[in-house]
Design a protein around this motif. Structure first.
Motif, PDB file in Angstrom:
ATOM      1  N   ALA A 245      73.122  39.223  32.952  1.00  0.00           N
ATOM      2  CA  ALA A 245      74.332  39.333  32.134  1.00  0.00           C
ATOM      3  C   ALA A 245      75.199  40.498  32.601  1.00  0.00           C
ATOM      4  CB  ALA A 245      73.969  39.490  30.658  1.00  0.00           C
ATOM      5  N   ILE A 246      74.642  41.409  33.430  1.00  0.00           N
ATOM      6  CA  ILE A 246      75.459  42.489  34.003  1.00  0.00           C
ATOM      7  C   ILE A 246      76.321  41.910  35.130  1.00  0.00           C
ATOM      8  CG2 ILE A 246      75.461  44.771  35.079  1.00  0.00           C
ATOM      9  CD1 ILE A 246      72.721  45.258  33.786  1.00  0.00           C
ATOM     10  N   THR A 247      75.673  41.472  36.226  1.00  0.00           N
ATOM     11  CA  THR A 247      76.376  40.669  37.235  1.00  0.00           C
ATOM     12  C   THR A 247      75.358  39.726  37.890  1.00  0.00           C
ATOM     13  OG1 THR A 247      75.996  41.912  39.270  1.00  0.00           O
ATOM     14  CG2 THR A 247      77.802  42.673  37.885  1.00  0.00           C
ATOM     15  N   TYR A 248      75.849  38.741  38.617  1.00  0.00           N
ATOM     16  CA  TYR A 248      74.942  37.797  39.261  1.00  0.00           C
ATOM     17  C   TYR A 248      74.235  38.416  40.466  1.00  0.00           C
ATOM     18  CZ  TYR A 248      79.114  36.895  42.131  1.00  0.00           C
ATOM     19  OH  TYR A 248      80.235  37.027  42.914  1.00  0.00           O
ATOM     20  N   ILE A 249      74.606  39.643  40.835  1.00  0.00           N
ATOM     21  CA  ILE A 249      73.870  40.347  41.880  1.00  0.00           C
ATOM     22  C   ILE A 249      72.746  41.148  41.249  1.00  0.00           C
ATOM     23  CG2 ILE A 249      74.029  41.957  43.806  1.00  0.00           C
ATOM     24  CD1 ILE A 249      75.932  39.845  44.324  1.00  0.00           C
ATOM     25  N   VAL A 250      73.081  41.867  40.179  1.00  0.00           N
ATOM     26  CA  VAL A 250      72.088  42.750  39.549  1.00  0.00           C
ATOM     27  C   VAL A 250      70.894  41.931  39.057  1.00  0.00           C
ATOM     28  CG1 VAL A 250      71.701  44.395  37.689  1.00  0.00           C
ATOM     29  CG2 VAL A 250      73.859  44.409  38.908  1.00  0.00           C
ATOM     30  N   GLY A 251      71.155  40.737  38.530  1.00  0.00           N
ATOM     31  CA  GLY A 251      70.074  39.890  38.030  1.00  0.00           C
ATOM     32  C   GLY A 251      68.997  39.641  39.074  1.00  0.00           C
ATOM     33  N   PRO A 252      69.346  38.971  40.189  1.00  0.00           N
ATOM     34  CA  PRO A 252      68.316  38.689  41.181  1.00  0.00           C
ATOM     35  C   PRO A 252      67.740  39.932  41.859  1.00  0.00           C
ATOM     36  CG  PRO A 252      70.468  37.926  41.927  1.00  0.00           C
ATOM     37  CD  PRO A 252      70.602  38.281  40.485  1.00  0.00           C
ATOM     38  N   VAL A 253      68.564  40.968  42.070  1.00  0.00           N
ATOM     39  CA  VAL A 253      68.034  42.192  42.697  1.00  0.00           C
ATOM     40  C   VAL A 253      66.975  42.811  41.780  1.00  0.00           C
ATOM     41  CG1 VAL A 253      68.582  44.560  43.372  1.00  0.00           C
ATOM     42  CG2 VAL A 253      70.050  42.697  44.115  1.00  0.00           C
ATOM     43  N   THR A 254      67.306  42.898  40.500  1.00  0.00           N
ATOM     44  CA  THR A 254      66.353  43.441  39.526  1.00  0.00           C
ATOM     45  C   THR A 254      65.110  42.561  39.445  1.00  0.00           C
ATOM     46  OG1 THR A 254      68.149  44.378  38.225  1.00  0.00           O
ATOM     47  CG2 THR A 254      66.058  44.074  37.104  1.00  0.00           C
ATOM     48  N   GLY A 255      65.360  41.256  39.330  1.00  0.00           N
ATOM     49  CA  GLY A 255      64.248  40.320  39.194  1.00  0.00           C
ATOM     50  C   GLY A 255      63.302  40.376  40.376  1.00  0.00           C
ATOM     51  N   THR A 256      63.854  40.445  41.599  1.00  0.00           N
ATOM     52  CA  THR A 256      63.017  40.522  42.792  1.00  0.00           C
ATOM     53  C   THR A 256      62.204  41.810  42.776  1.00  0.00           C
ATOM     54  OG1 THR A 256      64.783  39.365  43.955  1.00  0.00           O
ATOM     55  CG2 THR A 256      63.039  40.289  45.300  1.00  0.00           C
ATOM     56  N   ALA A 257      62.845  42.907  42.361  1.00  0.00           N
ATOM     57  CA  ALA A 257      62.167  44.202  42.396  1.00  0.00           C
ATOM     58  C   ALA A 257      60.991  44.245  41.426  1.00  0.00           C
ATOM     59  CB  ALA A 257      63.152  45.319  42.062  1.00  0.00           C
ATOM     60  N   ILE A 258      61.144  43.600  40.259  1.00  0.00           N
ATOM     61  CA  ILE A 258      60.066  43.688  39.277  1.00  0.00           C
ATOM     62  C   ILE A 258      59.190  42.438  39.271  1.00  0.00           C
ATOM     63  CG2 ILE A 258      61.330  45.304  37.799  1.00  0.00           C
ATOM     64  CD1 ILE A 258      62.109  43.062  35.992  1.00  0.00           C
ATOM     65  N   GLY A 259      59.465  41.513  40.223  1.00  0.00           N
ATOM     66  CA  GLY A 259      58.556  40.378  40.407  1.00  0.00           C
ATOM     67  C   GLY A 259      58.751  39.223  39.451  1.00  0.00           C
TER      68      GLY A 259
END
Lengths: 253, 129
Positions: free
Chosen positions: A145-159
């Motif tokens: 919901a922040i941006t469509y970049i932050v979502g996947p970057v965050t998701g990848t980092a935390i698995g």
């Protein structure tokens, strides 16, 4: 003949990826101009086409990696993989000048923090109400919901799992499109008339593509001010998403 | 030469990822914490100092700018390999989450901008730029 083409594409995966993505972007630029009179930015249409192709790929192969599961398009997987994605995102920071950033001042900074935290909270709350309970999924969806970049970057980092990543991208893309379309309509309500107001808008609305397209359709002169703050948005989100925000969600859940 | 710019970008990227991993470990996790964001800050700082000392010429800069410009296409490629079948099951959620966050942020923009002092007649920043 087809075999030769297929073999060339498979053994030159990344190059095929460049060609395919270029073609999609060319098409979306055309659609943006002809169908929406430039109101919806080409990049947003391209991302939607990409998601649609991922759907087709997933339907066709039954795999989890969208179009990249087809051998012909395997290079798309490398091009859109974590390595090149992060490399390209880091490169966008090159356009940010510290002096200009200072000019954004404390209002831009506050807007930036609010623009990171508020959508995250809203995203997490919506995800919670839809039955997600684990910290990783909640954080990834909130980050989307922040941006469509932050979502996947965050998701990848935390698995996070791929479908959660896809959903977080979907949230971010829908948000970017909403910002693009709604900004010119709501410009008066948002008081978008000065550089400072554009910076506040850039910080809170977030998505660079949404902000730049929305401001361009409102008042072209405001674009750099909004975009300047918005360029920090992805960095701040990528910094906070897998760290502070994730810990906060983890502590609550 | 453009490769200098690309190498600078790569160095910042790697250093950011390493620092992000170290930060993650310091915080007691196995994941990378903000590596991309740290890398971006490193690149901003590196550019600032190299620019000031005049050691970054236009040709070298091209090696970074190209990759910055390629980021939307990379995101498109990323979109092409998502697991859409499962994502679509949560379709209404994407719409509601996006709509709600846009509405909340829009109200804050309107609120903050209403507190803005009227622009001075002599500070026509928009026109002078």
């Amino acid at each position: 003949m087809w075999e030769i083409i297929e073999r060339a594409a498979e053994s030159n995966g990344l190059v095929t990826g460049f060609a395919v993505v270029g073609l999609v972007i060319l098409l979306s630029g055309f659609l943006s101009r002809k169908l929406t009179c430039g109101r919806i930015q080409g990049s947003a249409i391209a991302i939607l086409i990409g998601l649609a192709l991922a759907y087709v790929g997933g339907r066709y192969t039954g795999g989890s990696k969208g179009l990249a599961d087809l051998a012909f398009f395997s290079g798309v997987g490398l091009m859109g993989g974590n390595m090149l994605r992060d490399f390209a995102i880091v490169a966008t920071a090159f356009e940010v000048h510290p002096e200009e950033a200072k000019r954004a001042g404390w209002v831009g900074g506050i807007a930036l923090v609010l623009g990171t935290v508020l959508p995250f909270i809203v995203g997490v709350m919506v995800a919670w109400s839809f039955g997600y309970r684990d910290a990783v999924s909640l954080t990834t969806l909130g980050a989307g919901a922040i941006t469509y970049i932050v979502g996947p970057v965050t998701g990848t980092a935390i698995g996070a799992e791929s479908e959660i990543l896809a959903l977080s991208i979907a949230i971010g893309v829908v948000k970017a499109i909403l910002v693009m379309v709604a900004t010119p309509v709501a410009a008066r309500f948002l008081r978008l008339s000065t550089p400072r107001s554009a910076m506040v808008f850039g910080g809170l609305a977030g998505t660079v593509s949404g902000v730049s397209a929305g401001l361009a359709a409102t008042d072209r002169r405001l674009v750099p001010y909004g975009a300047l703050v918005a360029t920090f948005h992805t960095g701040l989100g990528c910094l906070c998403g897998p760290s502070i925000l994730y810990f906060a969600v983890k502590a609550i859940v | 030469m453009p490769i200098y710019g690309t190498a600078l970008l790569a160095a910042c990227h790697l250093l950011g990822i390493i620092l992000g991993d170290l930060l993650g470990r310091a915080l007691g996790m196995t994941t990378n914490v903000g590596g991309v964001g740290i890398a971006m800050i490193l690149l901003i700082v590196a550019r600032y100092y190299l620019h000031r000392s005049g050691r970054l010429n236009a040709a070298s800069e091209k090696g970074v700018i190209y990759w910055g410009a390629i980021y939307i296409p990379v995101v498109v490629a990323m979109a092409m390999q998502q697991n859409m079948l499962v994502a679509l099951k949560g379709g209404p959620m994407a719409l509601i989450a996006a709509l709600a966050s846009v509405l909340v942020c829009g109200c804050f923009v309107a609120f903050i901008n209403r507190g803005e002092p009227l622009p001075h007649p002599d500070s026509n920043e928009v026109e002078s730029r």
